[in-house]
Structures are given as C-alpha cells and as structure tokens.
Design a protein around this motif. Structure first.
Motif, PDB file in Angstrom:
ATOM      1  N   ASP A 241      92.248  45.351  14.014  1.00  0.00           N
ATOM      2  CA  ASP A 241      92.999  44.083  14.101  1.00  0.00           C
ATOM      3  C   ASP A 241      92.300  43.088  15.004  1.00  0.00           C
ATOM      4  OD1 ASP A 241      94.884  45.096  12.392  1.00  0.00           O
ATOM      5  OD2 ASP A 241      96.305  45.658  13.971  1.00  0.00           O
ATOM      6  N   LEU A 242      91.736  43.570  16.137  1.00  0.00           N
ATOM      7  CA  LEU A 242      91.011  42.686  17.039  1.00  0.00           C
ATOM      8  C   LEU A 242      89.775  42.108  16.361  1.00  0.00           C
ATOM      9  CD1 LEU A 242      91.208  44.675  20.409  1.00  0.00           C
ATOM     10  CD2 LEU A 242      92.326  42.497  19.889  1.00  0.00           C
ATOM     11  N   GLU A 243      89.073  42.944  15.585  1.00  0.00           N
ATOM     12  CA  GLU A 243      87.896  42.462  14.858  1.00  0.00           C
ATOM     13  C   GLU A 243      88.288  41.388  13.862  1.00  0.00           C
ATOM     14  OE1 GLU A 243      86.033  44.510  11.341  1.00  0.00           O
ATOM     15  OE2 GLU A 243      84.551  45.018  12.884  1.00  0.00           O
ATOM     16  N   ARG A 244      89.371  41.618  13.143  1.00  0.00           N
ATOM     17  CA  ARG A 244      89.845  40.637  12.156  1.00  0.00           C
ATOM     18  C   ARG A 244      90.175  39.308  12.837  1.00  0.00           C
ATOM     19  NH1 ARG A 244      93.407  41.463   7.186  1.00  0.00           N
ATOM     20  NH2 ARG A 244      94.285  39.411   6.751  1.00  0.00           N
ATOM     21  N   LEU A 245      90.886  39.366  13.970  1.00  0.00           N
ATOM     22  CA  LEU A 245      91.244  38.148  14.696  1.00  0.00           C
ATOM     23  C   LEU A 245      89.998  37.402  15.158  1.00  0.00           C
ATOM     24  CD1 LEU A 245      94.207  39.510  16.847  1.00  0.00           C
ATOM     25  CD2 LEU A 245      94.370  37.833  15.002  1.00  0.00           C
ATOM     26  N   ALA A 246      88.985  38.150  15.645  1.00  0.00           N
ATOM     27  CA  ALA A 246      87.757  37.512  16.138  1.00  0.00           C
ATOM     28  C   ALA A 246      87.002  36.838  14.998  1.00  0.00           C
ATOM     29  CB  ALA A 246      86.873  38.552  16.817  1.00  0.00           C
ATOM     30  N   VAL A 247      86.924  37.511  13.851  1.00  0.00           N
ATOM     31  CA  VAL A 247      86.199  36.942  12.710  1.00  0.00           C
ATOM     32  C   VAL A 247      86.890  35.680  12.203  1.00  0.00           C
ATOM     33  CG1 VAL A 247      85.592  37.335  10.289  1.00  0.00           C
ATOM     34  CG2 VAL A 247      85.133  39.116  12.002  1.00  0.00           C
ATOM     35  N   LEU A 248      88.196  35.745  12.021  1.00  0.00           N
ATOM     36  CA  LEU A 248      88.928  34.596  11.496  1.00  0.00           C
ATOM     37  C   LEU A 248      88.917  33.426  12.481  1.00  0.00           C
ATOM     38  CD1 LEU A 248      91.966  36.404   9.806  1.00  0.00           C
ATOM     39  CD2 LEU A 248      89.858  35.545   8.748  1.00  0.00           C
ATOM     40  N   ALA A 249      88.969  33.739  13.785  1.00  0.00           N
ATOM     41  CA  ALA A 249      88.914  32.673  14.784  1.00  0.00           C
ATOM     42  C   ALA A 249      87.551  31.986  14.763  1.00  0.00           C
ATOM     43  CB  ALA A 249      89.205  33.242  16.173  1.00  0.00           C
ATOM     44  N   ALA A 250      86.477  32.764  14.600  1.00  0.00           N
ATOM     45  CA  ALA A 250      85.137  32.178  14.539  1.00  0.00           C
ATOM     46  C   ALA A 250      84.994  31.292  13.304  1.00  0.00           C
ATOM     47  CB  ALA A 250      84.078  33.279  14.542  1.00  0.00           C
ATOM     48  N   MET A 251      85.526  31.752  12.184  1.00  0.00           N
ATOM     49  CA  MET A 251      85.476  30.938  10.962  1.00  0.00           C
ATOM     50  C   MET A 251      86.229  29.628  11.147  1.00  0.00           C
ATOM     51  SD  MET A 251      83.708  32.237   8.470  1.00  0.00           S
ATOM     52  CE  MET A 251      84.437  31.475   7.006  1.00  0.00           C
ATOM     53  N   LYS A 252      87.375  29.690  11.831  1.00  0.00           N
ATOM     54  CA  LYS A 252      88.162  28.478  12.053  1.00  0.00           C
ATOM     55  C   LYS A 252      87.426  27.520  12.976  1.00  0.00           C
ATOM     56  CE  LYS A 252      92.708  26.901  13.633  1.00  0.00           C
ATOM     57  NZ  LYS A 252      94.040  27.308  14.163  1.00  0.00           N
ATOM     58  N   ARG A 253      86.802  28.058  14.042  1.00  0.00           N
ATOM     59  CA  ARG A 253      86.087  27.189  14.987  1.00  0.00           C
ATOM     60  C   ARG A 253      84.930  26.466  14.311  1.00  0.00           C
ATOM     61  NH1 ARG A 253      87.180  31.386  18.526  1.00  0.00           N
ATOM     62  NH2 ARG A 253      85.199  32.406  18.149  1.00  0.00           N
TER      63      ARG A 253
END
Length: 282
Positions: A241-253
C-alpha cells in the motif's frame, strides 16, 4: 589546544576539524578520523590504542592503534559523546599524560597527538546523567566551537547551494543555475538535516528539474513537497500500500509524466508501467 566542536548532525563538524588541522603547525602530518559510530563497543579501546598479540580472541598479531597512526599529527574523534564509559579513563590518560597502553600489554607508550573531537550531544547533561566523565570533558574542551544549524544561518544557503550545484556541474559546459525565486524558497525551509540535507536537495534538483534553470516550482515539487510527505505519519504499515501511494503521488506531482515520476522514484520506466498496470487491474 584540544578543541571540542559542537553542533547538530549534518552541520559540517568534520569539515571544521579538517580546516583546523590544515591551518595548524601539524598540517604536514596525518589527520586520523575516528567515526565512533562505526566501531563496535567492544573494539573501541583496541582501535584507539592498539593491542598486543593474544590480547583477545582473534588477536593473532600485535596491532598499532589510531593514536599511534596519528603520531605528530591530529586525531579527530567524531561523536565523542558515544564513547563507552570503560574506554573514557584510558582516553583521559592519553590526553593528560600523552601515554597509551595497548590492550593486553603491560607497557605504556608515549604519543604526541593533538585531539579534536565533535559531538551533537549535550555533554554537560551526559555528565549529570553519569554517562560521561567530567574530568574528560574538561580535557577535551579547553576551546569549544559551536557550528550553528543551517536554519540559524540562512544567509549561507545561496552560497552553499551554488557551491553544490557548480561542484556537480564540473565538465558540463551547459550547467544548471538557480533562479533567485528558487533560492528564496530554499532559504525559507528549516533544514532539520542541515547542510547535508541541503546538499541532498541540490543533487535531486539537478537530476530531476525540468530544465537547466531551476525555478521556484521545481523546489516546491522536488524538495518542499517531499519534506511534507516525510513529516506526515504513515497511513499504513503495509509495504504494498505504501508503494502504491508513493507511485501515485509521484505521478500526480509530475502531471502524469511517467519518465519524470520513474526518475524521482528511482525505478526503471518499464517497472513503473508494470506497477501502474497492476494498480489499474486491482
């Protein structure tokens, strides 16, 4: 004289010690750096003072210590506040009389060594708590230098940032530059990791900024936003879940820019595509 250098982690205490040695009459001799945290407690005395053959299991031959390696020069004890209480009397004797005794030996040896030490701890509090010898503190600290935290000397940030940027641009004829607005944002941050954290941020900006001219938006997205994420408590302890959050946050940024997001995350572009495909399937 012995010098005690105080300051938070990342302020550059070792650089101060190196500058003192380089400006001293001992500059032509060795500067030996002892990183206390890298030495197990049971080996500190042997590392500093050496040992005789057979002094302990594994001591198959006689070995000189770091005090002897620094003969005529300077010994820098980094994080001296972490020294085990059992080693502190031997260090006190070395400072007071210029004598050391290798572990397992019955003979003392004279050494001519100048001591510089550094700590991020409040040694006077450590003395009150019984973890540090008061007499050793006075031997280490005839001169005390305090290296201020970066947040206390924000006027140094532009020079430090340019220095790190130019150092990494060696051989690059089209080097990066910091816009004045970007520098202003850097000066507004608190930098709990001090100069070391600023250096890390400049490397990130040089690597991931969209162009050669680093602007305020780059600093906000690549440095300030990362700091806010680090300050937040983890929403979950599940690694997936932490990996998913980090990936999606990077895509959003990065506004959906996959190569930029992959570079920030430190993964291959193909890996990012695979992860995004898996998240969509989920």
């Amino acid at each position: 004289a012995a010098v005690l250098i105080q300051g938070e982690n990342g302020t550059g205490k070792e650089l101060v010690a190196r500058a003192i040695h380089a400006a001293s009459p001992r500059a032509a001799k060795a500067l030996v750096v002892v990183h206390r945290g890298a030495i197990p407690d049971g080996l500190v005395e042997s590392e500093l003072f050496g040992h005789a053959r057979g002094a302990f299991t594994g001591a198959h031959r006689k070995r000189a210590g770091l005090f002897e390696a620094a003969e005529g020069g300077t010994l820098f004890l980094d994080e001296v506040g972490e020294l085990p209480p059992t080693v502190q009397p031997a260090l006190l004797r070395a400072l007071q009389f210029g004598e050391i005794r290798p572990v397992g030996s019955e003979r003392t040896r004279r050494v001519d060594v100048r001591i510089l030490s550094a700590t991020h701890r409040d040694l006077e509090h450590e003395i009150e708590e019984g973890r540090f010898r008061e007499d050793l503190f006075y031997r280490l600290s005839p001169i005390i230098l305090r290296v201020p935290a970066l947040r206390e000397r924000r006027e140094d940030i532009p020079l430090l940032a340019r220095t790190f940027l130019e150092r990494d641009s060696v051989g690059d004829t089209d080097g990066h530059e910091l816009a004045p607005e970007a520098t202003a944002v850097l000066q507004g941050l608190d930098w709990p990791g001090n100069v070391r954290e600023l250096e890390n941020a400049i490397v990130r900006l040089r690597t991931l900024a969209r162009g050669k001219r680093i602007d305020a938006e780059d600093v906000h997205s690549l440095v300030a936003s990362q700091r806010k994420l680090q300050d937040k408590p983890l929403p979950t302890l599940c690694l997936d879940d932490l990996e998913r959050l980090a990936v999606l946050a990077a895509m959003k940024r990065h506004g959906g820019d996959k190569p930029a997001a992959a570079a920030e995350l430190g993964i291959a572009l193909k890996t990012l595509y695979n992860k995004l495909a898996r998240y969509r399937a989920d």
